[in-house]
Scaffold this active site. Structure first.
Site, mmCIF file in Angstrom:
data_model
loop_
_atom_site.group_PDB
_atom_site.id
_atom_site.type_symbol
_atom_site.label_atom_id
_atom_site.label_comp_id
_atom_site.label_asym_id
_atom_site.label_seq_id
_atom_site.Cartn_x
_atom_site.Cartn_y
_atom_site.Cartn_z
ATOM 1 N N GLU A 185 -3.895 1.131 -5.790
ATOM 2 C CA GLU A 185 -2.958 0.076 -6.129
ATOM 3 C C GLU A 185 -2.830 0.016 -7.644
ATOM 4 O O GLU A 185 -3.755 0.403 -8.367
ATOM 5 C CB GLU A 185 -3.417 -1.268 -5.552
ATOM 6 N N CYS A 220 0.860 -1.172 0.000
ATOM 7 C CA CYS A 220 0.000 0.000 0.000
ATOM 8 C C CYS A 220 0.898 1.223 0.000
ATOM 9 O O CYS A 220 1.579 1.500 0.990
ATOM 10 C CB CYS A 220 -0.919 0.002 1.216
#
Length: 247
Positions: free
Chosen positions: A103, A2
């Site tokens: 992402e 992340c």
């Protein structure tokens, strides 16, 4: 992993979800990047408290942060044993509020970004770690990292890792570092249910940290190859505009 997140949920709604005592008033952030401040919730004096920390954990034993790797994520499977994280797993567990995260899915030589958020549109809690680093001159800096785990079925089509997301009934166990050891706390670290998150393809504007506005979450249409449809159309012949087209 992340590497970008957003916190756009109104402060009062975040406070209600996490039940902390403080009343911070923070602006919406659409593109939070490493080294920038992130919100955290931790347990202090028998209450949940709100704190800002620098995203990128620096263990207390580091002498020179400039020569130390930026630790924005910690692998949930090994954090309890790794020298960089085991003290924080024992004493510095926290929650990290987020409205969603970004992402990138690799497609050939390019990467397609996705905006990923709870399906119900509410704020969520990442499992996090924090630690205080003290410089030689006596200044203190709180820093933090997000714990990640192998992706669930939904996320696996985008990336093989994802943040650990905790539910409200798990908050007390995770935050209680006085009575819950790191081994017991580690049992909470698992992928969230497949239907908890939804993913939306967005433009490459999110790649630039300076872009911190709602437009970076605007959906884009992908072509069959996984690229932006509007970009794919650039190579197509221009339509005949010699006659007026009403539709």
């Amino acid at each position: 992993m992340c590497g970008r997140l957003a916190l756009t949920t109104p402060p009062d709604a975040v406070r209600d979800f996490f039940s902390y005592r403080d009343q911070p008033n923070f602006p919406p952030r659409y593109n939070i990047a490493p080294t920038q401040p992130i919100a955290t919730v931790r347990y202090e004096y028998e209450a949940r408290r709100f704190h800002l920390v620098r995203w990128g954990l620096i263990p207390s034993w580091v002498k020179d942060p400039s020569s130390f790797t930026l630790l924005i994520n910690a692998r949930a499977e090994t954090a309890a044993e790794k020298p960089s994280f085991r003290n924080a797993m024992r004493h510095g567990r926290c929650l990290i509020p987020a409205s969603g995260f970004y992402e990138w899915r690799r497609t050939g030589d390019s990467k397609q970004p996705f905006w990923i958020r709870p399906a119900d549109g509410e704020v969520m809690a990442f499992a996090g770690l924090w630690e205080t680093w003290s410089d030689p001159d006596g200044g203190d800096m709180d820093t933090g990292a997000i714990l990640t785990i192998g992706s669930n079925r939904m996320m696996s089509g985008i990336h093989h890792r994802m943040p650990v997301i905790l539910k409200p009934d798990q908050f007390d166990t995770w935050l209680d570092t006085a009575n819950v050891d790191r081994k017991e706390a580690g049992t909470l670290l698992r992928p969230v249910e497949d239907d908890y998150l939804v993913a939306t393809p967005v433009s490459n504007r999110v790649n630039k940290v300076a872009n911190d506005d709602p437009d970076i979450q605007a959906p884009v249409v992908l072509d069959e190859a996984g690229g932006h449809a509007q970009e794919a159309r650039k190579s197509k012949p221009k339509p005949d505009t010699s006659q007026l087209d009403l539709f």
